[in-house]
Scaffold this motif. Structure first.
Motif, mmCIF file in Angstrom:
data_model
loop_
_atom_site.group_PDB
_atom_site.id
_atom_site.type_symbol
_atom_site.label_atom_id
_atom_site.label_comp_id
_atom_site.label_asym_id
_atom_site.label_seq_id
_atom_site.Cartn_x
_atom_site.Cartn_y
_atom_site.Cartn_z
ATOM 1 N N LYS A 41 0.871 -1.352 -0.004
ATOM 2 C CA LYS A 41 -0.061 0.058 0.042
ATOM 3 C C LYS A 41 0.622 1.248 -0.078
ATOM 4 C CE LYS A 41 -3.511 -0.034 2.779
ATOM 5 N NZ LYS A 41 -4.143 -0.069 3.984
ATOM 6 N N VAL A 46 -3.879 -0.821 -7.427
ATOM 7 C CA VAL A 46 -4.680 -1.929 -6.875
ATOM 8 C C VAL A 46 -4.756 -2.948 -7.943
ATOM 9 C CG1 VAL A 46 -6.377 -0.312 -5.800
ATOM 10 C CG2 VAL A 46 -6.698 -0.761 -8.172
ATOM 11 N N VAL A 56 -4.535 6.995 -0.481
ATOM 12 C CA VAL A 56 -3.472 5.763 -0.307
ATOM 13 C C VAL A 56 -3.176 5.357 0.887
ATOM 14 C CG1 VAL A 56 -2.629 6.783 -2.557
ATOM 15 C CG2 VAL A 56 -1.718 7.330 -0.588
ATOM 16 N N HIS A 58 -5.313 4.734 3.215
ATOM 17 C CA HIS A 58 -6.252 3.620 3.650
ATOM 18 C C HIS A 58 -6.802 2.569 2.911
ATOM 19 C CE1 HIS A 58 -7.030 7.195 6.464
ATOM 20 N NE2 HIS A 58 -6.924 6.040 7.284
ATOM 21 N N HIS A 59 -6.271 2.789 1.626
ATOM 22 C CA HIS A 59 -6.907 1.806 0.323
ATOM 23 C C HIS A 59 -5.776 1.403 -0.649
ATOM 24 C CE1 HIS A 59 -11.027 2.536 1.577
ATOM 25 N NE2 HIS A 59 -10.883 3.842 1.451
ATOM 26 N N GLY A 60 -6.006 0.476 -1.291
ATOM 27 C CA GLY A 60 -5.144 -0.097 -2.411
ATOM 28 C C GLY A 60 -3.927 -0.852 -1.528
ATOM 29 N N GLY A 61 -3.173 -1.595 -2.391
ATOM 30 C CA GLY A 61 -2.158 -2.327 -1.843
ATOM 31 C C GLY A 61 -2.496 -3.748 -1.897
ATOM 32 N N GLN A 64 -5.717 -5.335 -0.215
ATOM 33 C CA GLN A 64 -7.006 -4.659 -0.700
ATOM 34 C C GLN A 64 -7.005 -4.716 -2.253
ATOM 35 O OE1 GLN A 64 -7.823 -0.935 1.186
ATOM 36 N NE2 GLN A 64 -7.718 -1.738 3.422
ATOM 37 N N TYR A 152 -12.444 -7.562 0.490
ATOM 38 C CA TYR A 152 -11.237 -7.410 -0.073
ATOM 39 C C TYR A 152 -10.454 -8.494 -0.249
ATOM 40 C CZ TYR A 152 -11.434 -2.298 0.319
ATOM 41 O OH TYR A 152 -11.875 -0.877 0.276
ATOM 42 N N ARG A 154 -6.758 -10.425 -2.115
ATOM 43 C CA ARG A 154 -5.464 -10.291 -2.490
ATOM 44 C C ARG A 154 -5.123 -11.167 -3.685
ATOM 45 N NH1 ARG A 154 -4.545 -12.663 2.680
ATOM 46 N NH2 ARG A 154 -3.800 -10.617 3.653
#
Length: 223
Positions: A41, A46, A56, A58-61, A64, A152, A154
């Protein structure tokens, strides 16, 4: 079990968090979409080509990479909200049919289409952007109480996905920690946190919270 739609974000202004943009406005796309592991993240990457996260912190990576929500749950929310809900409106990348997304186990793996394998990582936790996007006062609390957060995922194996692809559960871990249970424990019911200990596929941040709140010893991710 199948994908009804694959949804990619259209950037739009985000007045609800004071950010320049948000990718919550997900819309169905035609044709195959590449799915790749985005890495850690922090840079907005994404799992789906053409999409990205803008908050960025709190979200993505990796944990998620892809967000899935069930058409059946959207149908229920249509009755509550009194309006139609198209695939992608909750910000989900994958709108599924016949998949018990909230009943999925943390660490469960899904094969989608010929090549892509995704692993259930953590429930979605609602934020101010989600509430502002739906323009519904009290939405964060309402969504949280319902405990139907979606998941979410992976990326375990990369490839392409498209609407109509079959979804197959190819691995179920030997515990009973569902997406819904994890969501309840991480939000309104911290007394349930001890029950999350067997779910070693939770992201490290969540596992550390479980350790701190329950005194559980450190345990590594399974191979």
């Amino acid at each position: 079990m199948e994908l009804l739609s694959v949804n990619v974000g259209v950037p739009r202004l985000n007045p609800w968090k004071g950010l320049a943009a948000t990718g919550i406005d997900k819309r169905p796309v035609e044709g195959p979409v590449a799915v790749t592991a985005p890495g850690p993240k922090g840079d907005g990457r994404v799992g789906l080509a053409g999409d990205r996260a803008y908050d960025v912190k709190h979200h993505g990576g990796a944990d998620q990479a892809v967000y899935a929500y069930a058409r059946e749950d959207l149908d229920r929310w249509e009755g509550v909200l009194g309006r139609p809900l198209a695939g992608g409106v909750f910000g989900e990348n994958l709108t599924t049919r016949g998949v018990d997304v909230n009943g999925a186990l943390i660490g469960e793996r899904w094969r989608i289409g010929a090549d892509v394998v995704l692993e259930v990582a953590v429930p979605r936790v609602p934020c101010g952007t989600f509430q502002g996007w739906l323009a519904r006062e009290g939405w964060i609390r309402e969504f949280t109480v319902a405990a139907e957060p979606g998941a979410y995922l992976r990326v375990v194996a990369e490839g392409e996905v498209r609407a109509g692809d079959p979804v197959e559960i190819v691995h179920r871990p030997g515990h009973e920690v569902t997406v819904a249970l994890a969501f309840r424990a991480l939000t309104r019911e911290p007394e349930l946190l001890a029950r999350l200990s067997p779910a070693q596929a939770l992201p490290e941040e969540a596992r550390e919270l479980v350790r701190r709140r329950t005194g559980a010893g450190r345990a590594g991710r399974p191979g």
